[in-house]
Design an enzyme around this catalytic site. Structure first.
Site, PDB file in Angstrom:
ATOM      1  N   GLN A  44       0.850  -1.200   0.000  1.00  0.00           N
ATOM      2  CA  GLN A  44       0.000   0.000   0.000  1.00  0.00           C
ATOM      3  C   GLN A  44       0.882   1.245   0.000  1.00  0.00           C
ATOM      4  OE1 GLN A  44      -3.406  -0.602   3.060  1.00  0.00           O
ATOM      5  NE2 GLN A  44      -1.804  -2.044   3.601  1.00  0.00           N
TER       6      GLN A  44
ATOM      7  N   HIS B   8      -1.522   1.404  -4.328  1.00  0.00           N
ATOM      8  CA  HIS B   8      -1.943   2.791  -4.091  1.00  0.00           C
ATOM      9  C   HIS B   8      -1.086   3.819  -4.837  1.00  0.00           C
ATOM     10  CE1 HIS B   8      -4.119   1.573  -0.106  1.00  0.00           C
ATOM     11  NE2 HIS B   8      -4.818   1.282  -1.183  1.00  0.00           N
TER      12      HIS B   8
ATOM     13  N   GLY C 184       2.816  -4.402   9.051  1.00  0.00           N
ATOM     14  CA  GLY C 184       2.742  -2.955   9.281  1.00  0.00           C
ATOM     15  C   GLY C 184       1.553  -2.273   8.655  1.00  0.00           C
ATOM     16  N   THR C 185       0.392  -2.920   8.734  1.00  0.00           N
ATOM     17  CA  THR C 185      -0.812  -2.269   8.198  1.00  0.00           C
ATOM     18  C   THR C 185      -1.892  -2.260   9.277  1.00  0.00           C
ATOM     19  OG1 THR C 185      -2.391  -2.214   6.370  1.00  0.00           O
ATOM     20  CG2 THR C 185      -1.608  -4.394   7.024  1.00  0.00           C
ATOM     21  N   SER C 186      -2.618  -1.123   9.352  1.00  0.00           N
ATOM     22  CA  SER C 186      -3.520  -0.902  10.488  1.00  0.00           C
ATOM     23  C   SER C 186      -4.890  -1.544  10.319  1.00  0.00           C
ATOM     24  CB  SER C 186      -3.716   0.600  10.684  1.00  0.00           C
ATOM     25  OG  SER C 186      -4.336   1.148   9.531  1.00  0.00           O
TER      26      SER C 186
HETATM   27  P1  NAD Z   1      -1.343   3.074   8.741  1.00  0.00           P
HETATM   28  O1  NAD Z   1      -0.524   4.301   8.917  1.00  0.00           O
HETATM   29  O2  NAD Z   1      -2.812   3.174   8.802  1.00  0.00           O
HETATM   30  O3  NAD Z   1      -0.897   2.030   9.860  1.00  0.00           O
HETATM   31  C1  NAD Z   1       0.440   1.741  10.120  1.00  0.00           C
HETATM   32  C2  NAD Z   1       0.497   0.442  10.885  1.00  0.00           C
HETATM   33  O4  NAD Z   1       1.864   0.099  11.034  1.00  0.00           O
HETATM   34  C3  NAD Z   1      -0.097   0.522  12.297  1.00  0.00           C
HETATM   35  O5  NAD Z   1      -0.903  -0.627  12.511  1.00  0.00           O
HETATM   36  C4  NAD Z   1       1.125   0.510  13.219  1.00  0.00           C
HETATM   37  O6  NAD Z   1       0.887  -0.205  14.422  1.00  0.00           O
HETATM   38  C5  NAD Z   1       2.127  -0.261  12.372  1.00  0.00           C
HETATM   39  N1  NAD Z   1       3.513   0.092  12.632  1.00  0.00           N
HETATM   40  C6  NAD Z   1       4.040   1.322  12.891  1.00  0.00           C
HETATM   41  N2  NAD Z   1       5.369   1.236  13.042  1.00  0.00           N
HETATM   42  C7  NAD Z   1       5.691  -0.069  12.854  1.00  0.00           C
HETATM   43  C8  NAD Z   1       6.913  -0.783  12.899  1.00  0.00           C
HETATM   44  N3  NAD Z   1       8.090  -0.196  13.132  1.00  0.00           N
HETATM   45  N4  NAD Z   1       6.893  -2.129  12.688  1.00  0.00           N
HETATM   46  C9  NAD Z   1       5.712  -2.773  12.433  1.00  0.00           C
HETATM   47  N5  NAD Z   1       4.515  -2.136  12.395  1.00  0.00           N
HETATM   48  C10 NAD Z   1       4.512  -0.800  12.605  1.00  0.00           C
HETATM   49  O7  NAD Z   1      -0.850   2.411   7.407  1.00  0.00           O
HETATM   50  P2  NAD Z   1      -1.577   1.529   6.282  1.00  0.00           P
HETATM   51  O8  NAD Z   1      -2.366   0.444   6.933  1.00  0.00           O
HETATM   52  O9  NAD Z   1      -0.524   1.212   5.307  1.00  0.00           O
HETATM   53  O10 NAD Z   1      -2.652   2.471   5.581  1.00  0.00           O
HETATM   54  C11 NAD Z   1      -2.454   3.795   5.319  1.00  0.00           C
HETATM   55  C12 NAD Z   1      -2.260   4.316   3.924  1.00  0.00           C
HETATM   56  O11 NAD Z   1      -1.196   5.226   4.101  1.00  0.00           O
HETATM   57  C13 NAD Z   1      -1.812   3.451   2.794  1.00  0.00           C
HETATM   58  O12 NAD Z   1      -2.767   3.543   1.816  1.00  0.00           O
HETATM   59  C14 NAD Z   1      -0.531   4.125   2.242  1.00  0.00           C
HETATM   60  O13 NAD Z   1      -0.671   4.388   0.853  1.00  0.00           O
HETATM   61  C15 NAD Z   1      -0.428   5.447   2.937  1.00  0.00           C
HETATM   62  N6  NAD Z   1       0.905   5.811   3.430  1.00  0.00           N
HETATM   63  C16 NAD Z   1       2.026   5.353   2.832  1.00  0.00           C
HETATM   64  C17 NAD Z   1       3.284   5.666   3.326  1.00  0.00           C
HETATM   65  C18 NAD Z   1       4.498   5.144   2.607  1.00  0.00           C
HETATM   66  O14 NAD Z   1       4.475   4.982   1.391  1.00  0.00           O
HETATM   67  N7  NAD Z   1       5.590   4.844   3.318  1.00  0.00           N
HETATM   68  C19 NAD Z   1       3.391   6.448   4.477  1.00  0.00           C
HETATM   69  C20 NAD Z   1       2.205   6.921   5.084  1.00  0.00           C
HETATM   70  C21 NAD Z   1       0.960   6.600   4.549  1.00  0.00           C
END
Ligand code: NAD
Length: 240
Positions: A92, A110, A177-179
């Protein structure tokens, strides 16, 4: 190594330890912005300058020397290179840390930060620089037609047909690592065959934890390499 079919889904949490903030960590704000302002078609129509500035900053951050793939991205690339069966990584994330770590069979459902799309021709281009409201498009040479190649809320993710085909025949599904807040990705675990193994790797419980049989709680940079090492050694953790 087993020769089953594996699908791995990753979310913002896998890139958190590379210095890219997740969505949910700060009271529903993404880098101090309301998600609907910077990640929706209506937000873009209302304020293209703000949205471009937001993604310009994300693009610049991704290209800074501080942001590099962490041990979790590298471990998944290693797993793919050694896995004997089919392997699909669905992310994602809009960053490019999986490909920089060496992942090959990868779908960005995404979109991608380092691509833009012409809203007139639908052509997609690689793009590393800033964009402004009046930046001219490389295909039609007109100002104002470019948008980030990102799937915003109310838009349909990419490659869903390929993803559902892989999910429906997979033997092992792993989410890292997805919520569980963002659909359809949050519902993928429900499309896995009944016999398949399901593993969630996260800092702590997510909204969809109850749908997984196995849970590994802790930071991705530690837990994913451990998980991969066990698979490579033949001690599949989902059977232990
Ligand atoms: P989210 O931000 O909703 O959730 C992040 C999840 O990761 C949480 O459940 C949290 O507990 C967990 N987490 C945080 N740090 C962690 C670690 N060090 N190790 C393991 N788990 C960890 O993210 P999502 O579920 O991917 O959904 C959000 C949307 O955000 C996606 O559609 C994405 O496109 C977008 N997004 C992407 C990025 C990126 O490309 N890096 C950054 C921010 C948001």
């Amino acid at each position: 190594m087993p020769s089953n079919s594996m699908v791995v889904l990753t979310g913002a949490g896998i890139s958190a330890e590379s210095g890219i903030k997740t969505f949910r960590d700060q009271n529903g704000l993404w880098e101090d912005h309301k998600i609907e302002d910077v990640a929706s078609p209506s937000g873009f129509r209302r304020s293209p300058d703000l949205v471009h500035a937001f993604y310009n900053a994300r693009r610049a951050q991704l290209q800074s020397s501080k942001v590099t793939p962490n041990a979790a991205h590298k471990a998944l690339a290693e797993l793919e290179s050694r896995w004997k069966g089919e392997f699909l990584l669905v992310t994602q994330n809009v960053d490019n840390l999986h490909e920089r770590a060496g992942s090959k069979n990868l779908l960005h459902m995404h979109g991608e930060l380092l691509k833009v799309r012409c809203t007139k021709s639908d052509q997609v281009f690689s793009w590393t620089a800033d964009i402004k409201k009046d930046t001219k498009c490389s295909c039609c040479n007109e100002p104002g037609t470019l948008r980030p190649h990102i799937v915003w809320f109310d838009e349909i993710p990419f490659a869903l047909t390929r993803i559902y085909v892989a999910l429906q025949k997979c033997d092992i599904f792993v989410a890292v690592g997805t919520s569980g807040n963002v659909y359809p990705a949050a519902g993928f675990v429900n499309f896995i065959p009944a016999w398949a193994s399901t593993v969630e790797i996260n800092l702590d419980e997510s909204l969809i934890s109850h749908s997984f049989r196995e849970h590994i709680f802790g930071p991705a940079s530690k837990m994913v390499p451990k998980f991969v090492e066990k698979i490579i050694k033949g001690a599949c953790p989902w059977h232990s």
